[in-house]
Design a protein around this motif. Sequence first.
Motif, short mmCIF file in Angstrom:
data_model
loop_
_atom_site.label_atom_id
_atom_site.label_comp_id
_atom_site.label_asym_id
_atom_site.label_seq_id
_atom_site.Cartn_x
_atom_site.Cartn_y
_atom_site.Cartn_z
N VAL A 75 5.98 -48.92 67.29
CA VAL A 75 4.83 -49.15 68.16
C VAL A 75 5.30 -49.92 69.39
CG1 VAL A 75 2.63 -50.37 68.36
CG2 VAL A 75 3.14 -49.05 66.29
N PHE A 76 4.88 -49.44 70.55
CA PHE A 76 5.23 -50.08 71.83
C PHE A 76 3.95 -50.50 72.53
CE2 PHE A 76 8.49 -47.14 70.66
CZ PHE A 76 9.69 -47.75 71.02
N ASP A 77 3.96 -51.68 73.13
CA ASP A 77 2.80 -52.16 73.87
C ASP A 77 2.58 -51.27 75.09
OD1 ASP A 77 0.92 -54.66 74.26
OD2 ASP A 77 1.74 -54.15 76.23
N GLY A 78 1.32 -50.90 75.34
CA GLY A 78 0.98 -50.00 76.44
C GLY A 78 1.23 -50.59 77.81
N LYS A 79 1.09 -51.92 77.95
CA LYS A 79 1.27 -52.55 79.26
C LYS A 79 2.72 -52.92 79.51
CE LYS A 79 -3.40 -54.39 79.34
NZ LYS A 79 -4.21 -55.52 78.87
N THR A 80 3.33 -53.62 78.57
CA THR A 80 4.70 -54.11 78.78
C THR A 80 5.76 -53.04 78.49
OG1 THR A 80 4.98 -54.92 76.52
CG2 THR A 80 3.97 -56.43 78.12
N LYS A 81 5.38 -52.00 77.75
CA LYS A 81 6.29 -50.93 77.34
C LYS A 81 7.39 -51.44 76.39
CE LYS A 81 4.16 -48.40 80.42
NZ LYS A 81 2.88 -47.84 80.06
N GLN A 82 7.18 -52.60 75.82
CA GLN A 82 8.16 -53.20 74.91
C GLN A 82 7.82 -52.88 73.45
OE1 GLN A 82 11.02 -54.89 75.91
NE2 GLN A 82 10.30 -54.01 77.83
N PRO A 83 8.85 -52.77 72.59
CA PRO A 83 8.57 -52.55 71.17
C PRO A 83 7.93 -53.79 70.56
CG PRO A 83 10.92 -52.91 71.53
CD PRO A 83 10.28 -52.84 72.88
N VAL A 84 6.87 -53.60 69.78
CA VAL A 84 6.18 -54.75 69.19
C VAL A 84 6.08 -54.67 67.66
CG1 VAL A 84 4.83 -55.34 71.24
CG2 VAL A 84 3.91 -53.66 69.61
N TRP A 85 6.32 -53.47 67.09
CA TRP A 85 6.22 -53.34 65.63
C TRP A 85 7.10 -52.18 65.15
CZ3 TRP A 85 4.39 -49.67 62.02
CH2 TRP A 85 4.14 -50.18 60.73
N HIS A 86 7.75 -52.39 64.02
CA HIS A 86 8.53 -51.33 63.39
C HIS A 86 8.26 -51.36 61.89
CE1 HIS A 86 11.76 -48.57 62.39
NE2 HIS A 86 12.16 -49.43 61.47
N GLY A 87 7.86 -50.23 61.34
CA GLY A 87 7.64 -50.13 59.90
C GLY A 87 8.45 -48.97 59.35
N TRP A 88 8.85 -49.08 58.09
CA TRP A 88 9.62 -48.01 57.48
C TRP A 88 9.24 -47.81 56.02
CZ3 TRP A 88 11.44 -52.86 58.36
CH2 TRP A 88 11.94 -53.56 57.28
N HIS A 132 -8.66 -46.04 68.12
CA HIS A 132 -9.16 -44.79 68.70
C HIS A 132 -8.02 -44.10 69.45
CE1 HIS A 132 -11.83 -41.92 70.55
NE2 HIS A 132 -11.43 -42.30 71.76
N PHE A 133 -7.77 -42.84 69.11
CA PHE A 133 -6.71 -42.08 69.78
C PHE A 133 -7.20 -41.56 71.12
CE2 PHE A 133 -4.52 -38.15 70.89
CZ PHE A 133 -3.21 -38.56 70.83
N ILE A 134 -6.36 -41.71 72.17
CA ILE A 134 -6.67 -41.13 73.47
C ILE A 134 -5.47 -40.31 73.94
CG2 ILE A 134 -8.31 -42.95 74.12
CD1 ILE A 134 -6.13 -44.16 75.91
N ASP A 135 -5.74 -39.26 74.71
CA ASP A 135 -4.66 -38.39 75.19
C ASP A 135 -3.84 -39.05 76.30
OD1 ASP A 135 -5.10 -36.16 73.50
OD2 ASP A 135 -6.81 -35.56 74.74
N GLU A 136 -4.50 -39.86 77.11
CA GLU A 136 -3.83 -40.48 78.26
C GLU A 136 -2.99 -41.68 77.80
OE1 GLU A 136 -2.16 -41.31 81.50
OE2 GLU A 136 -3.42 -39.52 81.40
N ARG A 137 -1.69 -41.46 77.59
CA ARG A 137 -0.83 -42.53 77.04
C ARG A 137 -0.70 -43.72 77.97
NH1 ARG A 137 2.56 -38.13 77.82
NH2 ARG A 137 2.30 -37.62 75.64
N ASN A 138 -0.83 -43.51 79.29
CA ASN A 138 -0.71 -44.63 80.23
C ASN A 138 -1.89 -45.59 80.12
OD1 ASN A 138 1.77 -43.83 81.27
ND2 ASN A 138 0.81 -42.47 82.77
#
Length: 195
Positions: A152-165, A89-95
């Motif tokens: 894709v970055f985790d919302g809590k840790t702010k770390q990268p968790v996935w990269h697709g190309w 589900h998309f939400i506007d509040e990125r935090n």
Amino acid sequence: MISYFTGRKSLCRVTTLSMLMSFAVGCATISTGAHYDETNNFGEYRTFSWIDDTPYISAGNDTGQPISPLTVSKIQNEILSGLEAKGYHFIDERNGADFVVAFTVGTRQEISIDSYPAPYYGTWGWHVRGSHYYVREVSAHNYTRGTLGVDVFDGKTKQPVWHGWAEKTVTASDRQDPEPSIKASVANLLEAFPK
């Protein structure tokens, strides 16, 4: 005798056409891949947002042609639709999002060089009449390679968790109407997103 040569010419034309079609299909192939943080629990993700108001990060572009803002918008909409189709589900509040998304688009000029032996029939030098000689024929083909990357970055840790190309040779029809390639690239790329 005439029908034999006519049939042979037709066979040559069909063979040549088949080779050209397989080359064109080969060039249009979309290759995809992904890697991710195996320690991350993707099963907890429910919501996502963009990493920024403009999630597009400009990548290398050596073709001299900038990526159109309309193309960027279509890619963004396709990623949004693709993730929602996977149940997020998309939400506007990125935090407050479980994960945030960014993407890059880049192009580069490449050259493909093929070298293959070609028979030469005839006499030359001391060889026996009718013997075969082989020379090397070289063909070069310039093309543009397009790459779409999604991070894709985790919302809590702010770390990268996935990269697709996804990568594809950019054709004239892609330049005129990029939407079919965008749809196929994003769909293929997101198939690898862990659930």
